[in-house]
Design an enzyme around this catalytic site. Sequence first.
Site, PDB file in Angstrom:
ATOM      1  N   HIS A 155       0.836  -1.198   0.000  1.00  0.00           N
ATOM      2  CA  HIS A 155       0.000   0.000   0.000  1.00  0.00           C
ATOM      3  C   HIS A 155       0.874   1.254   0.000  1.00  0.00           C
ATOM      4  CE1 HIS A 155      -3.150  -2.837   1.240  1.00  0.00           C
ATOM      5  NE2 HIS A 155      -4.001  -1.932   0.808  1.00  0.00           N
ATOM      6  N   LYS A 159      -0.397   4.827   4.546  1.00  0.00           N
ATOM      7  CA  LYS A 159      -1.335   3.923   5.214  1.00  0.00           C
ATOM      8  C   LYS A 159      -0.870   3.663   6.642  1.00  0.00           C
ATOM      9  CE  LYS A 159      -3.774  -0.497   4.732  1.00  0.00           C
ATOM     10  NZ  LYS A 159      -5.087   0.140   4.997  1.00  0.00           N
TER      11      LYS A 159
END
Length: 270
Positions: A155, A159
């Site tokens: 990600h 995040k």
Amino acid sequence: MIPVIVMGAAGRMGAQIISLLRGHQELRLAAAIEYKAHAAIGRDAGEAAGGEKMGVTITPDLPRALKQGGVVIDFTAPEVTAETSALAAGAGVPLVIGTTGLTDSQRKALTSAAKKVALLYSPNMSIGVNLLFQLSVQAAKTLGPSYDIEITEAHHRMKKDAPSGTALHLARLLAEAFGRTLEQAAVYARQGREAARQTGQIGIQSIRGGDIVGDHTVLFAGAGERLELTHRAASRDNFAQGALLAARWIVDQPPGLYSMQDLLNNKSKG
């Protein structure tokens, strides 16, 4: 038109959902919620989402918004989601929740709310990812315990939670396929001379960098071969579209705790 209350309206997912609500045939943006000190308070939700005005001002007043009924969509923080679910349940408003990183007590808050209203919770609203859930469990049961399982997720650098909620949900489903719990099966890091794999482990590895929207791979490694199932998200549209699909569906369901799997199974039967 079903009124939609968007929590975290100025966040990544909130803004994406608001953008997709513009011109929707069955859903309309009724309220956009952010915490009191947020810089977006008082702004038009459409403008804050990067488009034209939609006539809905971002506000911190959730109780007032809940009086409009409809459905709540929440992609915020665990502590916010737990409180939101209780308030919405008290007002009789169903919810769609995509918040990740929930603790056991926060999950219990959702279960409690689901006794009063319909609540759909999924760590990933993507139709493709939910198909990955199904295919991974099918592969695990077919291949059996002689195949080692590793999950890799990647990600963007901002995040906050790791592993991702999607990776944890995948691991939980795969562990349950062999009669184990996530706590019994999961291994989150390997380092040093004692890192040899043990039978039944499910490895979960996280990558954070750049602007990666979300990649998830399940590796089944056997003797002489390996199988990989991968989902790669190119944008957040698929998550937002899934959330809107869930919002339209959940308003017609009786009180209870639902998942995207319930929605997909219902659609396949229809």
